[in-house]
Design an enzyme around this catalytic site. Structure first.
Site, mmCIF file in Angstrom:
data_model
loop_
_atom_site.group_PDB
_atom_site.id
_atom_site.type_symbol
_atom_site.label_atom_id
_atom_site.label_comp_id
_atom_site.label_asym_id
_atom_site.label_seq_id
_atom_site.Cartn_x
_atom_site.Cartn_y
_atom_site.Cartn_z
ATOM 1 N N ASP A 44 -5.554 34.660 27.518
ATOM 2 C CA ASP A 44 -5.686 35.260 26.017
ATOM 3 C C ASP A 44 -5.530 34.297 25.132
ATOM 4 O OD1 ASP A 44 -5.734 37.102 24.202
ATOM 5 O OD2 ASP A 44 -3.744 37.181 23.818
ATOM 6 N N ASP A 46 -4.632 34.503 21.034
ATOM 7 C CA ASP A 46 -3.651 34.771 19.895
ATOM 8 C C ASP A 46 -2.414 35.143 20.576
ATOM 9 O OD1 ASP A 46 -5.478 34.678 17.461
ATOM 10 O OD2 ASP A 46 -6.479 36.169 18.641
ATOM 11 N N ASP A 263 -0.013 37.702 26.209
ATOM 12 C CA ASP A 263 1.092 37.859 25.440
ATOM 13 C C ASP A 263 1.276 39.557 25.274
ATOM 14 O OD1 ASP A 263 -1.081 37.923 23.780
ATOM 15 O OD2 ASP A 263 0.611 38.245 22.163
#
Length: 323
Positions: A44, A46, A263
């Site tokens: 990922d 961001d 995250d």
């Protein structure tokens, strides 16, 4: 206890309930085994490698190190605001090695999804140019993006909003200009069951550091349209396996030799689980260690599915473990 499909989950034969274990913290004792277990990385963006326009704790150096070991890296992002070409520019500016073919965003997957369906009508877009440019790349017609102001008297919209008969799909992504007229247009098109309903992702909020404000994500917009339309969208972003299918089809990936780094438990890690991948959670974005502990303590099997195999405070910590 009997182990079930998730290596961190066990079935208690006495009670019939599942028992979860904490993910493994990567350390110098298990880092070699971890690095030897995969050939391909899906990560990922961001909250994992950057926050806005700032690199998170040497994440660019960590990924470049993993590349030096011969690992393939693909960037998978639910952010629909940029095209792959625009992302490639950002990666280069921030010191990441990334070709356009290694970047798989929700807008790109959405466009490929419609292309594969041989869609030949027009798309009503709630979103940004990241969506419309990807539609342009596959020669699919669409409405324009930007503000759609709301009058003080919303009832007056019945006289000013006219539906385009060419529209055959509604696509919802992140839209900073989201408004009542846009909900009204989208849900009115979706009253026709033949009109496709696609969401780029359902992320609840953006990971914004050093702020006391909540930045609502695309999920807040999607839920609004779903509520008014009384329909559920087809989600092309994580945790849907569609992203992995696009990458795997083009690169012949082996899920047993692929890891997913993220995250968020309910998008990135669940995506990895849905695709049969090893998962690594970094605590530099949305999901905190306290969240993980609460999922472990929960009796809810859905919470257990959000647990990763491994975790680290930040991706850059890998560099400290290999010294």
């Amino acid at each position: 206890m009997l182990r079930v499909h998730n290596p961190l989950i066990f079935l208690n034969r006495m009670s019939g309930t599942t028992v979860a274990q904490m993910p493994q913290l990567l350390d110098k004792g298990n880092i070699k085994k971890f690095l030897d277990s995969f050939d391909t990385i899906l990560t990922d963006c961001d909250g994992v490698i950057w926050a806005g326009d700032e690199v998170i704790d040497r994440s660019n150096e960590a990924l470049n190190y993993l590349r030096s070991l011969g690992k393939k890296v693909f960037y998978v992002t639910n952010n629909s605001t940029k095209t792959r070409k625009e992302y490639a520019t950002k990666f280069g500016t921030l010191g990441f090695t990334a070709s356009q073919e290694e970047i798989v965003g929700a807008s790109y997957v959405m466009a490929q999804y419609l292309k594969q369906k041989q869609f030949n009508k027009k798309v009503y877009v709630i979103g940004t140019s990241g969506i419309t440019r990807e539609l342009d790349n596959v020669n699919i017609k669409h409405t324009e993006v930007g503000p759609d102001p709301c009058p003080e008297n919303v009832i007056s919209l019945r006289d000013s909003i006219h539906l385009d008969p060419e529209v055959g799909a509604v696509v919802v992504g992140f839209d900073g200009h989201f408004s009542f007229p846009k909900i009204m247009r989208a849900s009115s098109y979706l009253a026709n069951p033949d009109v496709l309903f696609i969401a780029t992702n359902t992320d609840e909020r953006f990971p914004v550091s050093n702020m006391n404000l909540v930045f609502p994500g695309t999920g807040a917009i999607v839920r609004s349209v779903e509520t008014a339309a009384e329909r559920k969208a087809v989600v092309v972003g994580k945790p849907s396996p569609l992203m992995y299918e696009v990458i795997s089809k083009e690169n012949n990936l082996d899920p047993k030799r692929t890891i997913m780094i993220g995250d968020r438990g309910n998008t990135d890690i669940l995506f990895g689980r849905n695709c049969g991948l090893t998962t690594l959670l970094v605590l530099s974005g949305v999901t905190a260690l306290e969240d993980v502990k609460s999922w472990v303590a929960s009796d809810d099997s859905e919470k257990h599915s959000l647990l990763s195999d491994y975790y680290l405070p930040t991706l850059g910590n890998i560099l400290d473990l290999v010294k």
